[in-house]
Design a protein around this motif. Structure first.
Motif, short mmCIF file in Angstrom:
data_model
loop_
_atom_site.label_atom_id
_atom_site.label_comp_id
_atom_site.label_asym_id
_atom_site.label_seq_id
_atom_site.Cartn_x
_atom_site.Cartn_y
_atom_site.Cartn_z
N UNK A 20 0.72 -1.19 -0.06
CA UNK A 20 0.05 -0.03 0.08
C UNK A 20 0.82 1.26 -0.05
N UNK A 21 0.54 2.42 -0.85
CA UNK A 21 1.36 3.46 -0.99
C UNK A 21 1.85 3.55 -2.12
N UNK A 39 1.46 3.01 -8.89
CA UNK A 39 2.74 2.18 -9.08
C UNK A 39 3.49 2.68 -10.31
N UNK A 40 4.61 2.68 -10.18
CA UNK A 40 5.35 3.12 -11.33
C UNK A 40 6.74 2.53 -11.54
N UNK A 41 7.05 2.28 -12.63
CA UNK A 41 8.48 1.38 -13.06
C UNK A 41 8.80 1.78 -14.37
N UNK A 42 10.44 1.84 -14.33
CA UNK A 42 11.01 2.45 -15.64
C UNK A 42 11.11 1.36 -16.68
N UNK A 43 10.98 0.26 -16.09
CA UNK A 43 11.17 -1.00 -17.21
C UNK A 43 9.89 -1.81 -17.45
N UNK A 44 9.77 -3.11 -17.50
CA UNK A 44 8.61 -3.77 -17.74
C UNK A 44 7.90 -4.13 -16.54
N UNK A 45 6.60 -3.71 -16.61
CA UNK A 45 5.65 -3.99 -15.49
C UNK A 45 4.91 -5.31 -15.83
N UNK A 46 4.86 -6.41 -15.07
CA UNK A 46 4.23 -7.47 -15.46
C UNK A 46 3.07 -7.71 -14.45
N UNK A 47 1.83 -7.97 -14.82
CA UNK A 47 0.55 -8.17 -13.89
C UNK A 47 0.16 -9.59 -14.08
N UNK A 48 0.50 -10.50 -13.32
CA UNK A 48 0.00 -11.91 -13.38
C UNK A 48 -1.65 -11.89 -13.30
N UNK A 49 -1.89 -13.30 -13.52
CA UNK A 49 -3.33 -13.65 -13.64
C UNK A 49 -4.13 -13.16 -12.36
N UNK A 50 -3.55 -13.54 -11.33
CA UNK A 50 -4.32 -13.34 -10.02
C UNK A 50 -3.92 -12.04 -9.28
N UNK A 51 -3.08 -11.30 -10.01
CA UNK A 51 -2.73 -10.04 -9.39
C UNK A 51 -3.98 -8.91 -9.37
N UNK A 52 -3.87 -8.23 -8.17
CA UNK A 52 -5.04 -7.07 -8.12
C UNK A 52 -4.56 -5.75 -7.86
N UNK A 53 -4.60 -4.74 -8.78
CA UNK A 53 -4.12 -3.37 -8.55
C UNK A 53 -5.08 -2.59 -8.49
N UNK A 54 -4.93 -1.69 -7.52
CA UNK A 54 -6.02 -0.55 -7.32
C UNK A 54 -4.99 0.61 -7.17
N UNK A 55 -4.45 0.99 -8.27
CA UNK A 55 -3.49 2.10 -8.43
C UNK A 55 -3.49 2.76 -9.70
#
Length: 135
Positions: A20-21, A39-55
């Motif tokens: 969180x944050x 959420x911030x990244x300078x490279x490759x962001x991979x969000x898996x099948x079961x991932x949950x992002x509230x951002x």
């Protein structure tokens, strides 16, 4: 083996982990757990099948197979897998969408993500407003 110059590190947020944050990474990020905030990244962001992002998400490139609730801004290539569920506005230069992926929100692709405004020709139409040039 030691990392060579120019190589980036990989951060993994594993299944069962909740962050969180404000999360920022200078390399690649793989998410299998949850992220709430930004959420911030300078490279490759991979969000898996079961991932949950509230951002709100910003990345150079991204592959999304899980759930994202928030705006997604990808500087280059965004790959939405068939299991992707995105609720929010999406902006990227190149997008690949597999059959079954879901996006609820506005989508702008085909331009650099940093170029959010239409290019004007400098000419004015009959109403006196600048003409918009689309590519």
């Amino acid at each position: 083996t030691p990392r060579g110059e120019g190589e980036t590190s990989m951060t993994l947020i594993a299944r069962g982990v909740k962050v969180e944050g404000e999360f920022t990474s200078q390399g690649d990020v793989a998410i299998e757990g949850e992220v709430h905030g930004t959420l911030s990244c300078t490279g490759l962001l991979t969000v898996g099948n079961e991932a949950k992002i509230r951002a709100d998400v910003k990345a150079n490139d991204s592959v999304i197979a899980g759930t994202v609730e928030g705006n997604v801004t990808v500087a280059k290539r965004l790959d939405l897998k068939s299991t992707a569920r995105v609720t929010g506005d999406v902006m990227c230069e190149v997008i690949i969408v597999e059959a079954g992926a879901m996006v609820i929100g506005k989508m702008m692709a085909g331009r650099k993500a940093t170029d959010a405004h239409p290019v004007t020709s400098g000419k004015k139409d009959r109403s006196g407003n600048p003409s918009v040039v689309t590519t």
